[in-house]
Motif scaffolding. Structure first.
Motif, mmCIF file in Angstrom:
data_model
loop_
_atom_site.group_PDB
_atom_site.id
_atom_site.type_symbol
_atom_site.label_atom_id
_atom_site.label_comp_id
_atom_site.label_asym_id
_atom_site.label_seq_id
_atom_site.Cartn_x
_atom_site.Cartn_y
_atom_site.Cartn_z
ATOM 1 N N GLU A 152 31.349 0.306 -29.854
ATOM 2 C CA GLU A 152 32.031 -0.948 -29.550
ATOM 3 C C GLU A 152 32.631 -0.897 -28.141
ATOM 4 O O GLU A 152 32.579 -1.898 -27.403
ATOM 5 C CB GLU A 152 33.120 -1.226 -30.581
ATOM 6 C CG GLU A 152 32.569 -1.524 -31.976
ATOM 7 C CD GLU A 152 33.679 -1.648 -33.011
ATOM 8 O OE1 GLU A 152 34.842 -1.291 -32.677
ATOM 9 O OE2 GLU A 152 33.395 -2.083 -34.150
ATOM 10 N N ILE A 153 33.211 0.230 -27.763
ATOM 11 C CA ILE A 153 33.775 0.376 -26.424
ATOM 12 C C ILE A 153 32.676 0.228 -25.366
ATOM 13 O O ILE A 153 32.851 -0.457 -24.332
ATOM 14 C CB ILE A 153 34.471 1.732 -26.274
ATOM 15 C CG1 ILE A 153 35.718 1.805 -27.173
ATOM 16 C CG2 ILE A 153 34.855 1.999 -24.827
ATOM 17 C CD1 ILE A 153 36.792 0.826 -26.810
ATOM 18 N N MET A 154 31.526 0.869 -25.597
ATOM 19 C CA MET A 154 30.411 0.801 -24.647
ATOM 20 C C MET A 154 29.913 -0.633 -24.510
ATOM 21 O O MET A 154 29.588 -1.085 -23.403
ATOM 22 C CB MET A 154 29.282 1.722 -25.099
ATOM 23 C CG MET A 154 29.618 3.208 -25.029
ATOM 24 S SD MET A 154 29.999 3.750 -23.352
ATOM 25 C CE MET A 154 28.415 3.464 -22.548
ATOM 26 N N LEU B 229 31.770 -6.366 -19.612
ATOM 27 C CA LEU B 229 32.639 -6.474 -18.460
ATOM 28 C C LEU B 229 31.831 -6.258 -17.165
ATOM 29 O O LEU B 229 32.029 -6.957 -16.157
ATOM 30 C CB LEU B 229 33.775 -5.465 -18.541
ATOM 31 C CG LEU B 229 34.872 -5.765 -19.555
ATOM 32 C CD1 LEU B 229 35.837 -4.582 -19.672
ATOM 33 C CD2 LEU B 229 35.612 -7.022 -19.136
ATOM 34 N N MET B 230 30.948 -5.279 -17.186
ATOM 35 C CA MET B 230 30.134 -5.003 -16.006
ATOM 36 C C MET B 230 29.197 -6.170 -15.700
ATOM 37 O O MET B 230 28.999 -6.524 -14.516
ATOM 38 C CB MET B 230 29.301 -3.733 -16.238
ATOM 39 C CG MET B 230 30.128 -2.448 -16.352
ATOM 40 S SD MET B 230 30.933 -2.042 -14.784
ATOM 41 C CE MET B 230 29.485 -1.601 -13.813
ATOM 42 N N SER C 77 29.455 -8.491 -12.247
ATOM 43 C CA SER C 77 28.321 -8.519 -11.329
ATOM 44 C C SER C 77 27.830 -9.939 -11.070
ATOM 45 O O SER C 77 27.272 -10.239 -10.029
ATOM 46 C CB SER C 77 27.170 -7.664 -11.864
ATOM 47 O OG SER C 77 26.737 -8.185 -13.112
ATOM 48 N N SER C 78 28.052 -10.819 -12.072
ATOM 49 C CA SER C 78 27.626 -12.203 -11.887
ATOM 50 C C SER C 78 28.664 -12.999 -11.079
ATOM 51 O O SER C 78 28.368 -14.015 -10.519
ATOM 52 C CB SER C 78 27.386 -12.862 -13.261
ATOM 53 O OG SER C 78 28.596 -12.870 -13.984
#
Length: 336
Positions: free
Chosen positions: A322-324, A330-331, A335-336
């Protein structure tokens, strides 16, 4: 390492060997004296006692296990006998502990302190003895002991530090290895060397009764052959039947003597050594069954612990996933 594995380790051949049927000069057992067992336990009371426990039964089980492991460093036995040895060790330790605590209390009552005792342990014992409820319990127990056995007082013998079993071994050795009369053993164990009298009134009464019965049964046949007296060569088995009392125990004797049969006079003779061997085998079987139950219980505990660990790992794995996933989102958004 569990004790039953510890006693399997090499290099222990020099240690005193414990055996249910000890051979004089080769092995010993808890019923014997002058074999170092009592000395070992008494030394532990000075070196391993962590708190002023008033009696053995209140010592935590993990501490009692440490004492038993220390005992296994000083004595050796077959590993399949470990649970029997553990049981006998606890019985012996309880008896020795009670005697030592009473001895220390006597020293305290004289306003003295035993040498080498742990200072903290001594202070805790004093605090226990000074309590009002402790004094009341001690006084009540003392009165009960003195009024025991129908007012005949406490049990008295004259063996000193020698056990009944060891005294029997000594008499057998003095008798060129031949078995000794159990009545003789009782008399030797309870006769005061100074007065030549049996001090314990219960034992004295039993011995007098048996000797009177022996005289009665030893009367020669009358001329008409109607005498009910037996041969003057009375068997050991007959004497054992007369010594028998309610509950299957023999007055004044250790377990070895109590194994003699005492049913009706028509019962066939059974070799007491065979009976003892069968009894000892039963003890070993019981010890093995108990050990097996312990092992099965430990295995069940291990399986349960493993299942708990696997469940915790699965939960942690899910949490990590879940953390990953959150990090990936978020990443992606950044990036967008």
């Amino acid at each position: 390492m569990p004790v039953h594995l510890l006693v399997q380790q090499p290099g222990r051949e020099h240690l005193p060997f414990l055996q249910l049927n000890p051979r004089r000069g080769h092995s010993t057992w808890f019923t014997k004296s002058k074999n170092g067992i009592s000395r070992s336990i008494n030394q532990m009371m000075y070196s391993m006692l962590r708190f002023g426990y008033p009696k053995w039964s209140v010592i935590p089980s993990d501490e009692r296990e440490l004492w038993f492991r220390q005992f296994a460093q000083e004595f050796n036995w077959h590993s399949d006998l470990t649970e029997t040895v553990r049981k006998k060790f606890n019985e012996k330790a309880m008896d020795s502990y009670t005697k030592q605590i009473n001895a220390w209390k006597t020293v305290w009552q004289k306003n003295k302190k035993p040498r080498f005792i742990n200072g903290g342990v001594w202070e805790q014992l004093i605090a226990h003895w000074e309590r009002e409820d402790t004094a009341e319990t001690s006084s009540r127990n003392s009165r009960n002991r003195k009024s025991d056995r129908g007012g005949k007082g406490m049990y008295v013998h004259n063996l000193g530090a020698c056990s009944m079993s060891t005294k029997e071994d000594e008499l057998i050795e003095a008798n060129d290895g031949n078995p000794v009369d159990r009545l003789q053993l009782i008399k030797v164990a309870h006769t005061n060397k100074t007065t030549g009298q049996i001090q314990d009134p219960v034992i004295r009464g039993v011995v007098d009764l048996v000797e009177a019965e022996i005289v009665s049964q030893s009367q020669p046949l009358s001329d008409d052959g109607d005498s009910t007296g037996a041969s003057t060569n009375l068997s050991l088995l007959q004497k054992m039947r007369w010594l028998k009392r309610k509950g299957g125990r023999l007055v004044g004797l250790a377990r070895r003597a109590s194994l003699y049969p005492a049913s009706s006079s028509q019962a066939p003779y059974a070799d007491p050594m065979i009976l003892e061997e069968l009894h000892d085998k039963d003890e070993r079987i019981g010890a093995l069954e108990e050990q097996n139950t312990t092992i099965l219980s430990e295995n069940a505990t291990i399986r349960s612990e493993n299942a708990t660990i696997l469940a915790e790992l699965a939960s942690q794995k899910k949490f990590n996933t879940e953390i990953m996933q959150k990090l990936d989102r978020l990443m992606s958004s950044s990036s967008s």
